[in-house]
Design an enzyme around this catalytic site. Structure first.
Site, mmCIF file in Angstrom:
data_model
loop_
_atom_site.group_PDB
_atom_site.id
_atom_site.type_symbol
_atom_site.label_atom_id
_atom_site.label_comp_id
_atom_site.label_asym_id
_atom_site.label_seq_id
_atom_site.Cartn_x
_atom_site.Cartn_y
_atom_site.Cartn_z
ATOM 1 N N ASP A 155 1.434 -1.547 -0.292
ATOM 2 C CA ASP A 155 -0.221 0.465 -0.136
ATOM 3 C C ASP A 155 1.177 1.205 0.150
ATOM 4 O OD1 ASP A 155 -2.587 -1.563 0.413
ATOM 5 O OD2 ASP A 155 -1.917 -1.506 1.975
ATOM 6 N N HIS A 183 -3.959 -1.249 -6.217
ATOM 7 C CA HIS A 183 -3.512 -0.048 -6.581
ATOM 8 C C HIS A 183 -5.123 0.945 -6.984
ATOM 9 C CE1 HIS A 183 0.284 -2.191 -7.678
ATOM 10 N NE2 HIS A 183 -0.173 -2.440 -6.583
#
Length: 582
Positions: A155, A183
């Site tokens: 992340d 994403h």
């Protein structure tokens, strides 16, 4: 009688090698254990490398508590009483005044390098070539395979860099993991969320490859494609699936949830997307690959065998075998049209001089071998996966870009040495979680948050060999009075220099922090390093110094263009020979 003095004849006029070493010494602790940082430049024809090297110490030029000494040759002294630097540059007036800004200091250093080169008869480079932020300086001149990897626990914002870089690449690829990756890209206020597709699909000129190392849940993949089409992005003919990539079935996902529930409080914290069970089928050699769909009779036989095996392994698991076969029969033609030998395709693209960009999924600290096992994913989301998950030679790898947040986050269970409590109202943890919008793209779970962890980052750098760092979400730190950096680990009263493999040791670690002043200015409009507030510059330079790797990209906001690119001078892969920054 005196013997005449015999002099050695001068050496032939060959290019001499120049080695510049800068040793940074903290005046506050003048002991043999003083912190030292040495940067080497092995060729006088590489001023960009020297400028990048000393940039890691630029903060100390702005700090009156630091002293920088030049070892080896004698030379002039620059600076005031609290700060001095001795360079191999003769004939300088030590009282001469200089620009005290970071950029001014670096420019002064560049001028000295140019002078050295002139003395050695080597063509000097203009300082603007090193510090320029124009498009020409940013553009990659060497074709090859560049890789964007996560350097923490995932992340980190890899997709944003991939989206930006992919505009200049011909091929974008995924090489490991599955739909457990997530994403998010923001384009003109619109969010695009990707799980299996490379973020580079937003570049309508790029071909997107999903390599053999990825495990693919076809229903999720096709839904993602349909969502992309509904958003106005045409990916027709630009998506290639490896015929060697393994399939994730619905029963793999059910088995994933079953295993997590069975573990109880010792759960791993998986996304329950079936990634682990699918890789287990692969390793057990009863998995099914996408290429098997080209011969549906063979696919059906393998599917029935796998379904029976799964139901034996997971009592209570029910599989609608006939219903599943009907579904895969209905989509086989569409999927087979996208399926190819991506190993051959990728290597041919490389031979043709095309530029290839790899988008890593997850991150190094979730690597099945290198991560905080067993709280890891089931693949190798580090540099090795590029070779095994795409089928290319290591000689073809060019730039390796490590993506890291300006702080740190983690989803799921497992060790997190610098963690802060985000549930306390008004706390720094709450600030990072809320301002940084730290909720998982794939699961929606709130991410755990903490300070940047340098020992962890050094470990990740050691494994992957990053040539540049992409520092994201610097803007999230705006508004904090003080910012901490986890600088070292201590265990049983001793500093440890590596990442412990034992979870018990990890739980007993004491983190040593250093504190830097924060800033309150809005940085979302910054497009050059000099646009950042001084304290933000100091933070970036300090992180760069501690890691020993140049920070090329700096994320300043959520939007697609909210990023600073410092140019090729801050990328070791742009230098011939690829020598170390540290």
């Amino acid at each position: 009688h005196q013997t005449p003095c015999l002099r050695r004849p001068p050496p032939p006029p060959v290019q001499r090698r120049f080695v510049a070493s800068l040793v940074v010494v903290d005046q506050r602790r003048p002991t043999p254990t003083n912190r030292k940082k040495m940067f080497h430049l092995k060729n006088a024809a590489r001023p960009a490398a020297l400028a990048a090297s000393v940039a890691g110490s630029a903060l100390l030029f702005a700090n009156s508590t630091a002293t920088t000494r030049r070892h080896g040759d004698d030379g002039g002294v620059v600076g005031d009483a609290g700060r001095m630097m001795t360079m191999c540059h003769h004939g300088e007036d030590p009282k001469e005044k200089h620009d005290e800004s970071v950029v001014g200091m670096l420019g002064d250093i560049q001028a000295r390098v140019d002078s050295i080169q002139k003395t050695l008869g080597v063509a000097a480079h203009s300082s603007s070539a090193v510090y320029s932020n124009d498009a020409k300086s940013k553009k990659k001149s060497k074709p090859g395979i560049d890789v964007v990897l996560g350097s923490q626990w995932g992340d980190e914002g890899k997709g944003k860099l991939v989206d930006m870089l992919s505009q200049e690449y011909d091929v974008c690829a995924r090489v490991a993991g599955g739909s457990n990756a997530g994403h998010t890209i923001v384009v003109e206020g619109k969010k695009y969320k990707f799980h299996l597709l490379p973020s580079g699909v937003l570049n309508e000129k790029a071909t997107c490859v999903i390599g053999n190392g990825v495990v693919i849940h076809l229903p999720s993949f096709l839904n993602e494609l349909e969502g992309l089409t509904a958003s106005g992005i045409n990916a027709e003919g630009r998506i290639l699936l490896s015929d060697r990539a393994h399939l994730v079935f619905d029963f793999h996902q059910e088995a994933d949830g079953y295993s997590e529930k069975k573990l109880g409080r010792n759960k791993i914290g998986t996304t329950k997307k079936g990634i682990g069970p699918a890789y287990a089928s692969k390793i057990s050699r009863n998995g099914i690959r996408i290429g098997d769909l080209k011969n549906f009779d063979f696919f059906e036989m393998r599917f029935r065998e796998l379904a029976e095996s799964m139901m034996r392994s997971y009592p209570g698991l029910e599989i609608d075998v006939e219903g599943q076969l009907d579904y895969y029969r209905s989509i086989s033609e569409r999927v087979c049209a996208m399926t190819t030998d991506t190993i051959e395709y990728t290597n041919e693209a490389y031979d043709m001089g095309k530029k290839i960009l790899i988008e890593g999924a997850n991150a190094t600290m979730l690597d099945i071998d290198f991560g905080t096992y067993p709280y890891v994913t089931s693949s190798n989301p580090s540099i090795g996966s590029v070779l095994t998950g795409l089928g290319v030679s290591p000689k073809k790898i060019h730039g390796i870009y490590g993506t890291t947040k300006a702080y740190c986050t983690r989803v799921g269970e497992g060790p997190f040495p610098t963690e802060l409590d985000r549930d306390v109202p008004g706390s720094i943890g709450e600030h990072l979680g809320v301002v940084g919008a730290e909720w998982g793209t794939t699961t929606g779970r709130s991410r755990r948050v903490g300070w940047l962890d340098i020992p962890q980052m050094k470990y990740s750098t050691l494994i992957n060999g990053f040539t540049a760092i992409n520092l994201t979400k610097l803007d999230v730190l705006t508004g904090l009075a003080e910012i901490k950096i986890g600088r070292a680990y201590k265990h049983n009263g001793k500093i440890i220099n590596t990442m412990p493999s034992c979870l018990k040791t990890m739980s007993e670690i004491e983190v040593i922090y250093e504190t830097l002043p924060g800033w309150s200015e809005d940085i979302s409009k910054a497009r050059n390093f000099e646009d950042l507030p001084v304290n933000a510059q100091r933070y970036v330079l300090r992180v760069q110094e501690l890691l020993g790797v140049p920070i090329r990209w700096i994320g300043c906001g959520a939007n697609r263009l909210d990023m600073i690119d410092r140019g090729e001078g801050w990328d070791l892969s742009s230098e011939e020979g690829g020598e170390s920054f540290e």
